[in-house]
Write a protein that holds these residues in place. Structure first.
Motif, mmCIF file in Angstrom:
data_model
loop_
_atom_site.group_PDB
_atom_site.id
_atom_site.type_symbol
_atom_site.label_atom_id
_atom_site.label_comp_id
_atom_site.label_asym_id
_atom_site.label_seq_id
_atom_site.Cartn_x
_atom_site.Cartn_y
_atom_site.Cartn_z
ATOM 1 N N ASP A 116 -80.016 -7.104 66.611
ATOM 2 C CA ASP A 116 -79.612 -6.911 65.022
ATOM 3 C C ASP A 116 -80.479 -8.151 64.245
ATOM 4 O O ASP A 116 -80.783 -6.946 63.366
ATOM 5 C CB ASP A 116 -78.184 -6.890 65.147
ATOM 6 C CG ASP A 116 -77.281 -6.069 65.972
ATOM 7 O OD1 ASP A 116 -77.883 -5.223 66.320
ATOM 8 O OD2 ASP A 116 -75.493 -5.951 65.244
ATOM 9 N N LYS A 117 -80.491 -8.807 64.710
ATOM 10 C CA LYS A 117 -81.721 -9.398 63.400
ATOM 11 C C LYS A 117 -82.688 -9.439 63.408
ATOM 12 O O LYS A 117 -83.531 -9.432 62.519
ATOM 13 C CB LYS A 117 -80.467 -11.214 63.883
ATOM 14 C CG LYS A 117 -81.711 -12.570 63.005
ATOM 15 C CD LYS A 117 -81.417 -13.477 63.050
ATOM 16 C CE LYS A 117 -82.566 -14.548 62.564
ATOM 17 N NZ LYS A 117 -82.167 -15.954 62.835
ATOM 18 N N LYS A 170 -76.299 -9.666 71.449
ATOM 19 C CA LYS A 170 -76.527 -8.101 70.365
ATOM 20 C C LYS A 170 -76.227 -8.577 69.045
ATOM 21 O O LYS A 170 -76.944 -8.722 68.450
ATOM 22 C CB LYS A 170 -75.615 -7.855 70.108
ATOM 23 C CG LYS A 170 -74.659 -7.096 69.095
ATOM 24 C CD LYS A 170 -73.264 -6.529 69.147
ATOM 25 C CE LYS A 170 -73.354 -5.447 68.534
ATOM 26 N NZ LYS A 170 -73.648 -5.180 67.357
ATOM 27 N N GLN A 171 -76.560 -10.377 68.880
ATOM 28 C CA GLN A 171 -77.098 -10.853 67.421
ATOM 29 C C GLN A 171 -78.530 -10.834 67.185
ATOM 30 O O GLN A 171 -78.741 -10.486 66.100
ATOM 31 C CB GLN A 171 -76.723 -12.295 67.087
ATOM 32 C CG GLN A 171 -74.497 -12.202 67.091
ATOM 33 C CD GLN A 171 -74.048 -13.566 66.775
ATOM 34 O OE1 GLN A 171 -74.499 -14.766 67.801
ATOM 35 N NE2 GLN A 171 -72.727 -13.450 66.999
#
Length: 280
Positions: A213-214, A209-210
């Motif tokens: 998102d990034k 997820k990170q």
């Protein structure tokens, strides 16, 4: 688009999967548009099988490619294990070619292991190759010992590819099969990069997820980019809409950093021992 070269063939690492396509008349136009979007954007590999909708996926592909330059496509189909005898192979191939609207396949695969003697199956494939009906042949859902048996029968350099389940959550083939195939110059085709084929999606852990998102991309795009990270795997996601196809194409140009890959390895552990071959 990232490409890989196998036995002189330049293949896009992103191919077009077709499992489940061609089975609903209401979706046919959209599915054909999706395939054509991919092909017009540099994708040159299409993967299908007589099993998919009992030929309906092949018919869909045939319609999608009918106005294209056949020589620019790398067309793959697969035959049932109970069609593994030379006689049944020939019948299956003739039916597949008719549905696809072509007079040859670039790659013909035994869909999974058969009770029929493997040496006879190989002989049938070699005969089809000699007749110009298929350019290359291989297998699907074979593990390392199966592949060694196949090479012992056919000889080094004869087998073009093996197609197996491969995604971030199903990494068992990394322990021995992927290195073995690289050593023997046999292409690895990874199916179900999102693990959606069995109705169980890949759990979205923190690192996944990170990164999404990034980077401002979807989780699916990270998953797809991950399968192509080494340059050894030809991945074949299905995209039944133009929007999904465009998202897949964008993922093919996404390069994950060493730090991102390490983070994914911590959440989705690479195998440390031999794992049973998984399939869908």
């Amino acid at each position: 688009m990232k490409y890989m070269t196998v036995k002189g063939e330049k293949l896009g690492q992103l191919g077009l999967g077709t499992w489940g396509m061609g089975e609903k008349a209401s979706k046919r136009e959209e599915e054909i548009a999706a395939l054509r979007c991919g092909l017009s954007s540099g994708v040159n590999v299409i993967d299908t099988a007589e099993m998919y909708g009992e030929g309906q996926a092949e018919s869909l592909v045939g319609e999608a490619i009918k106005d294209l330059d056949r020589s620019q496509l790398f067309l793959i189909s697969k035959f049932y294990p109970w069609h593994a005898s030379p006689r049944e192979q020939k019948k299956s191939l003739a039916a597949s070619l008719k549905r696809l609207g072509t007079d040859y396949l670039d790659l013909y695969l035994l869909h999974w292991k058969s009770d029929y003697p493997l040496a006879e199956t190989v002989k049938g494939l070699q005969d089809l190759q000699a007749a110009g009906l298929i350019r290359h042949w291989g297998v699907s859902n074979f593990d390392t010992a199966d592949m060694q048996e196949l090479v012992d029968i056919a000889g080094e350099g004869a087998v073009f590819a093996n197609e197996d389940l491969y995604n971030l959550d199903k990494r068992g083939v990394e322990y021995d099969l992927l290195p073995w195939q690289k050593q023997h110059g046999i292409a690895f085709i990874g199916y179900s990069p999102f693990n959606s084929g069995n109705g169980q999606s890949i759990p979205v852990k923190a690192s996944l997820k990170q990164i999404a998102d990034k980077r401002g991309v979807s989780v699916h795009q990270v998953l797809l980019a991950w399968t192509m990270r080494t340059g050894q795997v030809l991945t074949i996601p299905k995209a039944s809409s133009v929007d999904h196809m465009r998202a897949n194409l964008a993922a093919a140009d996404l390069v994950l950093t060493a730090g991102e890959l390490a983070a994914l390895d911590r959440d989705y552990l690479p195998p440390k021992s031999k794992q049973p071959l998984e399939s869908i």
